[in-house]
Design a protein around this motif. Structure first.
Motif, PDB file in Angstrom:
ATOM      1  N   MET A   1       0.855  -1.184   0.000  1.00  0.00           N
ATOM      2  CA  MET A   1       0.000   0.000   0.000  1.00  0.00           C
ATOM      3  C   MET A   1       0.897   1.241   0.000  1.00  0.00           C
ATOM      4  SD  MET A   1      -2.568   1.184   3.063  1.00  0.00           S
ATOM      5  CE  MET A   1      -1.281   1.076   4.290  1.00  0.00           C
ATOM      6  N   THR A   2       0.662   2.139  -0.942  1.00  0.00           N
ATOM      7  CA  THR A   2       1.470   3.353  -1.019  1.00  0.00           C
ATOM      8  C   THR A   2       1.039   4.310   0.084  1.00  0.00           C
ATOM      9  OG1 THR A   2       1.358   3.077  -3.415  1.00  0.00           O
ATOM     10  CG2 THR A   2       2.176   5.198  -2.589  1.00  0.00           C
ATOM     11  N   ARG A   3       1.976   4.846   0.843  1.00  0.00           N
ATOM     12  CA  ARG A   3       1.637   5.836   1.878  1.00  0.00           C
ATOM     13  C   ARG A   3       1.415   7.193   1.219  1.00  0.00           C
ATOM     14  NH1 ARG A   3       2.222   7.093   7.495  1.00  0.00           N
ATOM     15  NH2 ARG A   3       2.969   9.224   7.852  1.00  0.00           N
ATOM     16  N   LEU A   4       0.254   7.778   1.473  1.00  0.00           N
ATOM     17  CA  LEU A   4      -0.044   9.091   0.901  1.00  0.00           C
ATOM     18  C   LEU A   4       0.917  10.134   1.443  1.00  0.00           C
ATOM     19  CD1 LEU A   4      -3.966   9.164   1.152  1.00  0.00           C
ATOM     20  CD2 LEU A   4      -2.569   8.762  -0.893  1.00  0.00           C
ATOM     21  N   VAL A  59      -9.988   9.974  13.925  1.00  0.00           N
ATOM     22  CA  VAL A  59      -8.963  10.057  14.973  1.00  0.00           C
ATOM     23  C   VAL A  59      -7.562  10.021  14.372  1.00  0.00           C
ATOM     24  CG1 VAL A  59      -8.068   8.972  17.083  1.00  0.00           C
ATOM     25  CG2 VAL A  59     -10.530   8.869  16.570  1.00  0.00           C
ATOM     26  N   PRO A  60      -6.743  11.053  14.585  1.00  0.00           N
ATOM     27  CA  PRO A  60      -5.349  11.023  14.110  1.00  0.00           C
ATOM     28  C   PRO A  60      -4.555   9.945  14.859  1.00  0.00           C
ATOM     29  CG  PRO A  60      -6.050  13.263  14.687  1.00  0.00           C
ATOM     30  CD  PRO A  60      -7.068  12.336  15.250  1.00  0.00           C
ATOM     31  N   ILE A  61      -3.735   9.195  14.156  1.00  0.00           N
ATOM     32  CA  ILE A  61      -2.961   8.102  14.747  1.00  0.00           C
ATOM     33  C   ILE A  61      -1.480   8.376  14.542  1.00  0.00           C
ATOM     34  CG2 ILE A  61      -2.491   5.616  14.682  1.00  0.00           C
ATOM     35  CD1 ILE A  61      -5.339   6.324  15.659  1.00  0.00           C
ATOM     36  N   ILE A  67       1.708  10.882  11.775  1.00  0.00           N
ATOM     37  CA  ILE A  67       0.640  11.681  11.165  1.00  0.00           C
ATOM     38  C   ILE A  67       1.026  12.099   9.738  1.00  0.00           C
ATOM     39  CG2 ILE A  67      -0.577  13.905  11.366  1.00  0.00           C
ATOM     40  CD1 ILE A  67      -1.401  12.175  13.680  1.00  0.00           C
ATOM     41  N   ILE A  68       0.068  12.050   8.822  1.00  0.00           N
ATOM     42  CA  ILE A  68       0.233  12.670   7.493  1.00  0.00           C
ATOM     43  C   ILE A  68      -0.535  13.979   7.550  1.00  0.00           C
ATOM     44  CG2 ILE A  68      -0.268  12.492   5.028  1.00  0.00           C
ATOM     45  CD1 ILE A  68      -0.178   9.449   5.317  1.00  0.00           C
ATOM     46  N   PHE A  71      -4.278  14.463   6.386  1.00  0.00           N
ATOM     47  CA  PHE A  71      -5.003  13.208   6.157  1.00  0.00           C
ATOM     48  C   PHE A  71      -6.347  13.212   6.873  1.00  0.00           C
ATOM     49  CE2 PHE A  71      -5.679   8.882   5.074  1.00  0.00           C
ATOM     50  CZ  PHE A  71      -6.275   8.283   6.170  1.00  0.00           C
ATOM     51  N   THR A  72      -6.362  13.409   8.199  1.00  0.00           N
ATOM     52  CA  THR A  72      -7.651  13.349   8.923  1.00  0.00           C
ATOM     53  C   THR A  72      -8.552  14.509   8.514  1.00  0.00           C
ATOM     54  OG1 THR A  72      -6.532  14.420  10.789  1.00  0.00           O
ATOM     55  CG2 THR A  72      -6.886  12.032  10.935  1.00  0.00           C
ATOM     56  N   ALA A 111      -6.512   5.507  10.760  1.00  0.00           N
ATOM     57  CA  ALA A 111      -5.551   4.779   9.911  1.00  0.00           C
ATOM     58  C   ALA A 111      -4.167   4.798  10.546  1.00  0.00           C
ATOM     59  CB  ALA A 111      -5.483   5.400   8.528  1.00  0.00           C
ATOM     60  N   ASP A 112      -3.560   3.601  10.608  1.00  0.00           N
ATOM     61  CA  ASP A 112      -2.128   3.548  10.939  1.00  0.00           C
ATOM     62  C   ASP A 112      -1.393   3.186   9.642  1.00  0.00           C
ATOM     63  OD1 ASP A 112      -2.313   0.337  12.716  1.00  0.00           O
ATOM     64  OD2 ASP A 112      -2.466   0.821  10.584  1.00  0.00           O
ATOM     65  N   ASN A 129     -10.729   0.074   4.271  1.00  0.00           N
ATOM     66  CA  ASN A 129     -10.546   1.024   3.155  1.00  0.00           C
ATOM     67  C   ASN A 129     -10.165   0.310   1.859  1.00  0.00           C
ATOM     68  OD1 ASN A 129      -8.043   2.686   1.709  1.00  0.00           O
ATOM     69  ND2 ASN A 129      -9.931   3.877   1.968  1.00  0.00           N
ATOM     70  N   LEU A 261      -8.246   9.425  -2.256  1.00  0.00           N
ATOM     71  CA  LEU A 261      -9.017   9.062  -1.054  1.00  0.00           C
ATOM     72  C   LEU A 261     -10.539   9.112  -1.239  1.00  0.00           C
ATOM     73  CD1 LEU A 261      -7.532  10.902   2.114  1.00  0.00           C
ATOM     74  CD2 LEU A 261      -7.845   8.435   1.814  1.00  0.00           C
TER      75      LEU A 261
HETATM   76  C1  PYL Z   1      -5.343   5.125   3.496  1.00  0.00           C
HETATM   77  C2  PYL Z   1      -4.345   5.530   2.467  1.00  0.00           C
HETATM   78  C3  PYL Z   1      -4.777   5.208   1.053  1.00  0.00           C
HETATM   79  C4  PYL Z   1      -3.504   4.919   0.389  1.00  0.00           C
HETATM   80  N1  PYL Z   1      -2.544   4.730   1.268  1.00  0.00           N
HETATM   81  C5  PYL Z   1      -3.029   4.770   2.600  1.00  0.00           C
HETATM   82  C6  PYL Z   1      -2.098   5.488   3.547  1.00  0.00           C
HETATM   83  O1  PYL Z   1      -1.448   6.463   3.215  1.00  0.00           O
HETATM   84  N2  PYL Z   1      -2.044   4.956   4.792  1.00  0.00           N
HETATM   85  C7  PYL Z   1      -1.300   5.614   5.882  1.00  0.00           C
HETATM   86  C8  PYL Z   1      -2.264   6.566   6.597  1.00  0.00           C
HETATM   87  C9  PYL Z   1      -1.566   7.109   7.855  1.00  0.00           C
HETATM   88  C10 PYL Z   1      -2.430   8.169   8.555  1.00  0.00           C
HETATM   89  C11 PYL Z   1      -1.787   8.721   9.803  1.00  0.00           C
HETATM   90  C12 PYL Z   1      -2.685   9.813  10.386  1.00  0.00           C
HETATM   91  O2  PYL Z   1      -2.528  10.989   9.957  1.00  0.00           O
HETATM   92  O3  PYL Z   1      -3.522   9.493  11.233  1.00  0.00           O
HETATM   93  N3  PYL Z   1      -1.578   7.636  10.811  1.00  0.00           N
END
Ligand code: PYL
Length: 289
Positions: A1-4, A59-61, A67-68, A71-72, A111-112, A129, A261
């Motif tokens: 899974m690619t991290r955004l 919820v931010p994780i 954290i990205i 993202f939240t 999301a973690d 997801n 997303l």
């Molecule tokens: C859910 C996305 C869709 C594509 N890749 C997935 C991704 O990037 N996962 C990591 C999401 C990390 C979120 C971070 C936060 O800001 O709460 N833990």
């Protein structure tokens, strides 16, 4: 899974109305309509009427890579745009979960580095997801193509989203061919559906030359190029980064669905709403595991 990355989603909240217009032009349905179709709702309006009564906490994780930025906020913006009562908790992690429960959330999105889920608190069920994204982009391809029954569809990329796209396509009566840069992954995915006839592409380029309907679910860029595009080509591309080259995008015009997303979160929200509202009369979908 690619991290955004933040760059992938910075403009997402402000671009939702424009993106909705693009979706309507390409599929005839709004983002909510595609999410509803993905989640098995018979009627988009029913979910529209319910949405404002369903409280969704995001919820931010901070675990793992953390954290990205954005993202939240982006997830919440999508949920609010669809009409749900959505907010980002002030606290993160376990404290954020507790805060959400104390505030009467029906659903928690979090999301973690490994999973992004919607937890339906009072039903003890989660919506994943990857599966919702596959359901959403398959629903979008179905709408773009005017139905998939009997249609030949190529699933490019046999990772988590590609793997979930196969059952979603089979449910719509499509004839599925799978391809991956690692041939064993394609063969393994086909073998998981032994009761069905799933073709395995020996050569990705040839598969692209012989399929007009494509789910692009790879983590590579520029896999699909202009030479692969024909008048009948329609591509639904959940893969990040987008696997369709700029020249191919230009050729496709409105016959391409891609986002980082939006469609996946819309499908998650509609699936969670079906579980929470329990109105099976308008929700025939299955809860994602
Ligand atoms: C859910 C996305 C869709 C594509 N890749 C997935 C991704 O990037 N996962 C990591 C999401 C990390 C979120 C971070 C936060 O800001 O709460 N833990």
């Amino acid at each position: 899974m690619t991290r955004l990355t933040s760059r992938d989603i910075d403009a997402l909240p402000s671009g939702l109305a424009d993106y909705d217009r693009i979706l309507k032009a390409a599929t005839g349905r709004s983002l909510l309509g595609i999410g509803a179709a993905a989640a098995g709702w018979a009627d988009e309006d029913a979910i529209g009427r319910l949405a404002s009564t369903i409280r969704m906490a995001v919820v931010p994780i901070r675990s793992g890579q953390g954290i990205i930025r954005g993202f939240t906020g982006s997830v919440t913006a999508i949920l609010a745009y669809l009409g749900f009562d959505a907010w980002v908790t002030r606290q993160t992690d376990v404290a954020g979960f507790a805060e959400a429960v104390d505030a009467g959330a029906h659903v928690i999105f979090a999301a973690d580095d490994h999973r992004f889920v919607a937890v339906c608190l009072r039903h003890g069920r989660t919506v994943d997801n990857a599966r919702a994204t596959a359901d959403g982009f398959v629903a979008g391809l179905d709408l773009m193509a005017g139905g998939l029954h009997g249609g030949r569809v190529l699933v490019l990329g046999c990772g988590r989203v590609g793997r979930w796209a196969v059952p979603a396509l089979l449910k719509r009566g499509a004839r599925v061919c799978v391809a991956d840069r690692i041939p064993a992954r394609a063969a393994h995915l086909a073998a998981r559906h032994s009761g069905e006839t799933i073709a395995v592409a020996a050569d990705v380029d040839n598969a692209l030359d012989t399929h007009d309907l494509i789910i692009e679910a790879t983590d590579a860029a520029d896999v699909i190029r202009a030479r692969h595009i024909r008048a009948a080509t329609r591509i639904s591309a959940p893969g990040m980064p987008c696997g369709v080259s700029p020249n191919a995008m230009e050729q496709l015009g409105g016959r391409l669905l891609h986002d980082p997303l939006q469609i996946g979160v819309a499908a998650m929200a509609c699936s969670a709403a079906g579980i929470v509202s329990g109105t099976m009369s308008t929700y025939e979908g299955e809860a994602s595991s």
